[in-house]
Write a protein that holds these residues in place. Structure first.
Motif, PDB file in Angstrom:
ATOM      1  N   PHE A  42       3.659 -54.730 -28.717  1.00 53.80           N
ATOM      2  CA  PHE A  42       3.277 -53.548 -27.953  1.00 53.80           C
ATOM      3  C   PHE A  42       4.468 -52.629 -27.710  1.00 53.80           C
ATOM      4  O   PHE A  42       4.318 -51.419 -27.573  1.00 53.80           O
ATOM      5  CB  PHE A  42       2.594 -53.935 -26.635  1.00 53.80           C
ATOM      6  N   TYR A  46       5.406 -48.224 -27.572  1.00 53.64           N
ATOM      7  CA  TYR A  46       6.263 -47.430 -26.670  1.00 53.64           C
ATOM      8  C   TYR A  46       7.309 -46.661 -27.481  1.00 53.64           C
ATOM      9  O   TYR A  46       7.644 -45.523 -27.169  1.00 53.64           O
ATOM     10  CB  TYR A  46       7.004 -48.292 -25.648  1.00 53.64           C
ATOM     11  N   TYR A 129      11.576 -66.716 -21.154  1.00 55.40           N
ATOM     12  CA  TYR A 129      12.425 -66.279 -20.039  1.00 55.40           C
ATOM     13  C   TYR A 129      11.580 -65.986 -18.800  1.00 55.40           C
ATOM     14  O   TYR A 129      12.040 -66.143 -17.674  1.00 55.40           O
ATOM     15  CB  TYR A 129      13.331 -65.102 -20.432  1.00 55.40           C
ATOM     16  N   GLY A 154      -0.423 -61.326 -27.325  1.00 55.04           N
ATOM     17  CA  GLY A 154       0.627 -62.035 -28.049  1.00 55.04           C
ATOM     18  C   GLY A 154       1.501 -62.864 -27.124  1.00 55.04           C
ATOM     19  O   GLY A 154       1.588 -64.095 -27.260  1.00 55.04           O
ATOM     20  N   VAL A 155       2.140 -62.220 -26.171  1.00 51.23           N
ATOM     21  CA  VAL A 155       2.968 -62.950 -25.207  1.00 51.23           C
ATOM     22  C   VAL A 155       2.061 -63.867 -24.377  1.00 51.23           C
ATOM     23  O   VAL A 155       2.396 -65.025 -24.090  1.00 51.23           O
ATOM     24  CB  VAL A 155       3.722 -61.968 -24.271  1.00 51.23           C
ATOM     25  N   GLY A 175      -9.242 -58.700 -20.751  1.00 54.57           N
ATOM     26  CA  GLY A 175     -10.167 -57.575 -20.731  1.00 54.57           C
ATOM     27  C   GLY A 175     -11.567 -57.834 -21.256  1.00 54.57           C
ATOM     28  O   GLY A 175     -12.334 -56.885 -21.423  1.00 54.57           O
ATOM     29  N   LYS A 179     -12.016 -62.893 -24.413  1.00 56.15           N
ATOM     30  CA  LYS A 179     -10.570 -63.070 -24.221  1.00 56.15           C
ATOM     31  C   LYS A 179     -10.295 -64.096 -23.115  1.00 56.15           C
ATOM     32  O   LYS A 179      -9.352 -64.875 -23.214  1.00 56.15           O
ATOM     33  CB  LYS A 179      -9.915 -61.728 -23.878  1.00 56.15           C
ATOM     34  N   TYR A 194     -10.560 -58.796 -15.758  1.00 58.76           N
ATOM     35  CA  TYR A 194     -10.161 -57.774 -14.785  1.00 58.76           C
ATOM     36  C   TYR A 194     -10.785 -56.403 -15.058  1.00 58.76           C
ATOM     37  O   TYR A 194     -10.516 -55.456 -14.339  1.00 58.76           O
ATOM     38  CB  TYR A 194      -8.645 -57.691 -14.600  1.00 58.76           C
ATOM     39  N   PHE A 240       7.043 -56.611 -16.481  1.00 56.31           N
ATOM     40  CA  PHE A 240       7.763 -56.642 -17.769  1.00 56.31           C
ATOM     41  C   PHE A 240       7.121 -55.777 -18.842  1.00 56.31           C
ATOM     42  O   PHE A 240       7.463 -55.883 -20.019  1.00 56.31           O
ATOM     43  CB  PHE A 240       7.962 -58.097 -18.253  1.00 56.31           C
ATOM     44  N   GLN A 266      12.137 -57.149 -15.746  1.00 54.31           N
ATOM     45  CA  GLN A 266      12.945 -57.911 -16.695  1.00 54.31           C
ATOM     46  C   GLN A 266      12.785 -57.380 -18.113  1.00 54.31           C
ATOM     47  O   GLN A 266      11.738 -56.853 -18.480  1.00 54.31           O
ATOM     48  CB  GLN A 266      12.494 -59.371 -16.674  1.00 54.31           C
ATOM     49  N   LEU A 268      13.791 -58.708 -22.233  1.00 51.06           N
ATOM     50  CA  LEU A 268      14.304 -59.823 -23.040  1.00 51.06           C
ATOM     51  C   LEU A 268      15.750 -59.608 -23.460  1.00 51.06           C
ATOM     52  O   LEU A 268      16.535 -60.553 -23.506  1.00 51.06           O
ATOM     53  CB  LEU A 268      13.417 -59.995 -24.288  1.00 51.06           C
ATOM     54  N   ARG A 317      -6.994 -52.301 -27.574  1.00 47.35           N
ATOM     55  CA  ARG A 317      -7.213 -53.632 -26.979  1.00 47.35           C
ATOM     56  C   ARG A 317      -8.151 -54.479 -27.838  1.00 47.35           C
ATOM     57  O   ARG A 317      -8.881 -55.327 -27.329  1.00 47.35           O
ATOM     58  CB  ARG A 317      -7.757 -53.499 -25.549  1.00 47.35           C
TER      59      ARG A 317
HETATM   60  P1  NDP Z   1      -0.527 -57.718 -26.286  1.00 40.91           P
HETATM   61  O1  NDP Z   1      -0.994 -58.436 -27.475  1.00 40.91           O
HETATM   62  O2  NDP Z   1      -0.538 -58.448 -24.988  1.00 40.91           O
HETATM   63  O3  NDP Z   1      -1.338 -56.366 -26.151  1.00 40.91           O
HETATM   64  C1  NDP Z   1      -1.334 -55.642 -24.959  1.00 40.91           C
HETATM   65  C2  NDP Z   1      -2.556 -56.034 -24.091  1.00 40.91           C
HETATM   66  O4  NDP Z   1      -2.442 -55.346 -22.866  1.00 40.91           O
HETATM   67  C3  NDP Z   1      -3.884 -55.586 -24.664  1.00 40.91           C
HETATM   68  O5  NDP Z   1      -4.402 -56.440 -25.632  1.00 40.91           O
HETATM   69  C4  NDP Z   1      -4.739 -55.548 -23.427  1.00 40.91           C
HETATM   70  O6  NDP Z   1      -5.322 -56.823 -23.173  1.00 40.91           O
HETATM   71  C5  NDP Z   1      -3.726 -55.251 -22.304  1.00 40.91           C
HETATM   72  N1  NDP Z   1      -3.964 -53.930 -21.731  1.00 40.91           N
HETATM   73  C6  NDP Z   1      -4.292 -53.675 -20.445  1.00 40.91           C
HETATM   74  N2  NDP Z   1      -4.456 -52.373 -20.255  1.00 40.91           N
HETATM   75  C7  NDP Z   1      -4.245 -51.767 -21.431  1.00 40.91           C
HETATM   76  C8  NDP Z   1      -4.299 -50.403 -21.847  1.00 40.91           C
HETATM   77  N3  NDP Z   1      -4.608 -49.407 -20.997  1.00 40.91           N
HETATM   78  N4  NDP Z   1      -4.039 -50.121 -23.134  1.00 40.91           N
HETATM   79  C9  NDP Z   1      -3.720 -51.092 -23.995  1.00 40.91           C
HETATM   80  N5  NDP Z   1      -3.641 -52.402 -23.652  1.00 40.91           N
HETATM   81  C10 NDP Z   1      -3.911 -52.741 -22.375  1.00 40.91           C
HETATM   82  O7  NDP Z   1       0.949 -57.155 -26.551  1.00 40.91           O
HETATM   83  P2  NDP Z   1       2.323 -57.963 -26.688  1.00 40.91           P
HETATM   84  O8  NDP Z   1       2.066 -59.418 -26.669  1.00 40.91           O
HETATM   85  O9  NDP Z   1       3.090 -57.367 -27.816  1.00 40.91           O
HETATM   86  O10 NDP Z   1       3.105 -57.557 -25.378  1.00 40.91           O
HETATM   87  C11 NDP Z   1       2.546 -57.847 -24.093  1.00 40.91           C
HETATM   88  C12 NDP Z   1       3.259 -57.037 -23.044  1.00 40.91           C
HETATM   89  O11 NDP Z   1       4.555 -57.568 -22.856  1.00 40.91           O
HETATM   90  C13 NDP Z   1       3.449 -55.549 -23.401  1.00 40.91           C
HETATM   91  O12 NDP Z   1       3.236 -54.767 -22.261  1.00 40.91           O
HETATM   92  C14 NDP Z   1       4.906 -55.504 -23.809  1.00 40.91           C
HETATM   93  O13 NDP Z   1       5.462 -54.266 -23.637  1.00 40.91           O
HETATM   94  C15 NDP Z   1       5.506 -56.528 -22.892  1.00 40.91           C
HETATM   95  N6  NDP Z   1       6.766 -57.090 -23.388  1.00 40.91           N
HETATM   96  C16 NDP Z   1       7.861 -56.984 -22.579  1.00 40.91           C
HETATM   97  C17 NDP Z   1       9.041 -57.545 -22.935  1.00 40.91           C
HETATM   98  C18 NDP Z   1      10.182 -57.506 -21.984  1.00 40.91           C
HETATM   99  O14 NDP Z   1      11.152 -58.237 -22.165  1.00 40.91           O
HETATM  100  N7  NDP Z   1      10.138 -56.684 -20.951  1.00 40.91           N
HETATM  101  C19 NDP Z   1       9.221 -58.201 -24.237  1.00 40.91           C
HETATM  102  C20 NDP Z   1       7.988 -58.324 -25.000  1.00 40.91           C
HETATM  103  C21 NDP Z   1       6.817 -57.770 -24.578  1.00 40.91           C
HETATM  104  P3  NDP Z   1      -6.693 -56.918 -22.324  1.00 40.91           P
HETATM  105  O15 NDP Z   1      -7.753 -56.203 -23.115  1.00 40.91           O
HETATM  106  O16 NDP Z   1      -6.936 -58.359 -22.193  1.00 40.91           O
HETATM  107  O17 NDP Z   1      -6.427 -56.234 -21.026  1.00 40.91           O
END
Ligand code: NDP
Length: 328
Positions: A42, A46, A129, A154-155, A175, A179, A194, A240, A266, A268, A317
């Motif tokens: 994700f 960004y 972490y 993923g995470v 969502g 899931k 949620y 995060f 936080q 990574l 999503r």
């Molecule tokens: P995901 O596979 O978790 O995809 C993002 C998920 O966020 C979606 O599948 C969805 O799940 C949920 N979501 C909720 N609201 C929204 C929205 N408005 N638009 C889109 N998605 C939404 O992604 P990743 O596993 O790649 O990453 C998960 C999160 O962790 C991301 O936010 C990422 O930026 C963050 N991250 C942060 C790191 C750090 O060190 N700070 C490092 C790696 C990742 P659902 O439909 O179930 O709500």
């Protein structure tokens, strides 16, 4: 020359364009790696949209696995021909071959295939972490409740399994009903949709009114307020990510009023800023994956040239677990 996905300006998925770029020799402290698979994350969204700005033109992507083709001066932990995987900063993994800092690249154990390696480094090190190093002042013990948003992602799916291995009662949010079932099948103790349920009310119910010790929140804007309501006194809000948008500004005074809460944001790359720390964390991740305690679910595969569709599905999503970009 090699094929790469570049953006020339921030914007929608249509900005992701296949181009040919020159690849040079690795300089001191660098390696050249030929990718076998690339991880989609994700954070790539960004970078594409400009929420996290990049200098243009930019090749995005922060995760991949492949074979080391050349090694620069001073690199001692990798050799030509090694199988390897990484979570990298700076970005640049959406390509066939790249030159990059060797610091973040780790040898991939034989027990882990390239696709799994590409699907787990950024996500797995993040889950690690969060669960093992981002702890409340009161500590975390077996049986403690934590709340993990977007738990079927993923995470999230890695975190569900790792939390179970650590004895934590992870309350998942996701969502859709499907899931939620996926999170439960991967170790979550409870799951809340949620989009249809008030997750703060359900968390109170599940925890007998006490609340959780930690909320792990990568959704951001949409979940922030209610997430704080889920915490017990001295609880930790571990923000995060911003999948729904950045967290709005808030007045610290409210943390006191809500039970002397802690908030941390936080990333990574603070945790893996040295080679030693990267390797130590990667070794732990490799262990839980190789032993089967944590399974990496690759639920979607897209050829590199279909990366625009991969981004559309991730943002809509539509994906669960890990997604990889494949190379012909
Ligand atoms: P995901 O596979 O978790 O995809 C993002 C998920 O966020 C979606 O599948 C969805 O799940 C949920 N979501 C909720 N609201 C929204 C929205 N408005 N638009 C889109 N998605 C939404 O992604 P990743 O596993 O790649 O990453 C998960 C999160 O962790 C991301 O936010 C990422 O930026 C963050 N991250 C942060 C790191 C750090 O060190 N700070 C490092 C790696 C990742 P659902 O439909 O179930 O709500």
């Amino acid at each position: 020359m090699t094929r790469a996905i570049q953006i020339r300006q921030h914007g929608g998925p249509e900005e992701l364009q296949l181009v040919q770029v020159q690849v040079g020799q690795p300089g001191p402290g660098e390696v050249r790696i030929r990718h076998h698979a690339i991880g989609l994350n994700f954070i790539d969204v960004y970078h594409r949209t400009g929420l996290y700005p990049l200098t243009m033109p930019a090749t995005i992507g922060m995760e991949a696995a492949g074979v080391i083709e050349a090694v620069g001066e001073g690199v001692t932990h990798l050799a030509v021909g090694d199988r390897a995987a990484y979570a990298s900063n700076p970005p640049g993994s959406y390509c066939e071959v790249r030159v990059m800092p060797a610091m973040c690249v780790c040898k991939l154990p034989d027990a882990i295939d390239f696709e799994t390696g590409a699907a787990m480094m950024l996500k797995g090190l993040t889950a690690q972490y969060l669960l093992k190093k981002t702890r409340p002042v009161e500590g975390l013990e077996r049986g403690d409740h934590v709340l993990f948003h977007a738990a079927a992602g993923g995470v999230g799916l890695i975190a569900c399994q790792w939390a179970r291995a650590l004895g934590l009662e992870l309350i998942a949010t996701a969502g859709s009903g499907e899931k939620c079932r996926l999170a439960l099948a991967n170790g979550a103790a409870h799951a809340i949709n949620y989009r249809t349920e008030d997750f703060a009310a359900r968390v109170k119910e599940i925890t007998g009114g006490r609340g959780v010790k930690v909320v792990y929140d990568s959704v951001g804007r949409d979940t922030w307020d209610k997430s704080l309501q889920c915490l017990r006194p001295f609880g930790l809000m571990a923000s995060f990510g911003n999948a729904s948008g950045p967290v709005p500004p808030f007045a610290p005074g409210m943390l006191g009023a809500m039970g002397s809460l802690y908030v941390t944001r936080q990333t990574l790359f603070t945790h893996i800023r040295t080679r030693e720390a990267t390797q130590a964390m990667a070794d732990e991740l490799f262990d839980v994956v190789a032993s089967g305690q944590v399974k990496i679910h690759i639920e979607q595969r897209y050829p590199l040239e279909q990366v625009q569709q991969a981004h559309r599905d991730l943002e809509a999503r539509k994906t669960t677990g890990s997604t990889i970009l494949t190379l012909a």
